[in-house]
Design a protein around this motif. Structure first.
Motif, PDB file in Angstrom:
ATOM      1  N   ALA A  24       1.024  -1.135   0.160  1.00 50.62           N
ATOM      2  CA  ALA A  24      -0.047   0.090   0.120  1.00 50.62           C
ATOM      3  C   ALA A  24       1.025   1.442   0.084  1.00 50.62           C
TER       4      ALA A  24
ATOM      5  N   TYR B  51      -4.896  10.156   4.900  1.00 49.12           N
ATOM      6  CA  TYR B  51      -4.378   9.850   3.437  1.00 49.12           C
ATOM      7  C   TYR B  51      -5.120  11.050   2.330  1.00 49.12           C
TER       8      TYR B  51
ATOM      9  N   PRO C   7      -5.031   5.559  -0.682  1.00 48.21           N
ATOM     10  CA  PRO C   7      -3.777   4.641  -0.944  1.00 48.21           C
ATOM     11  C   PRO C   7      -4.075   3.700  -2.321  1.00 48.21           C
ATOM     12  N   THR C   8      -3.369   3.349  -2.941  1.00 52.70           N
ATOM     13  CA  THR C   8      -3.232   2.444  -3.951  1.00 52.70           C
ATOM     14  C   THR C   8      -2.644   1.048  -3.114  1.00 52.70           C
ATOM     15  N   VAL C   9      -3.355   0.147  -3.473  1.00 46.10           N
ATOM     16  CA  VAL C   9      -3.132  -0.961  -2.633  1.00 46.10           C
ATOM     17  C   VAL C   9      -3.038  -2.315  -3.907  1.00 46.10           C
ATOM     18  N   GLU C  10      -1.952  -2.925  -3.994  1.00 49.12           N
ATOM     19  CA  GLU C  10      -1.825  -4.132  -4.757  1.00 49.12           C
ATOM     20  C   GLU C  10      -1.171  -5.366  -4.029  1.00 49.12           C
TER      21      GLU C  10
END
Length: 97
Positions: free
Chosen positions: A6, A83, A87-90
């Motif tokens: 994240a 934030y 957030p970008t979560v992968e």
């Protein structure tokens, strides 16, 4: 094993408060089924950027178990207001050691 990554961009001027809130919130995630371990790292070049690394037994332990839990609601309340943007979560699986 699955690695969740994240990218966290904390609002400028709020990094100390974020770190204090995370110190409390990390106990929530650590208590979840399928949790293995985690790390929070701060960017050297831009101190309001962080990366959260969480290792899970399975993808579903994160996407269904954690995100569907009451603990996740507490996690959200403690951290999500820090934030901008969200957030970008992968998720990643190991290919080579």
């Amino acid at each position: 094993m699955i690695l969740e990554i994240a990218m966290l961009n904390v609002r400028p001027g709020q990094t100390a408060d974020f770190e204090a809130a995370f110190a409390h919130a990390q106990h929530i995630i650590a208590s979840m089924k399928g949790y293995v371990r985690h790390e929070l790292q701060q960017c050297v070049e831009d101190d309001h950027k962080y990366v959260l690394l969480v290792w899970w037994d399975t993808l579903e332990d994160h996407t269904v178990g954690f995100r569907g839990s009451a603990g996740y609601q507490e996690w959200r309340a403690l951290l999500h207001h820090f934030y901008d943007p969200f957030p970008t979560v992968e998720h990643f699986r190991q290919v080579l050691p």
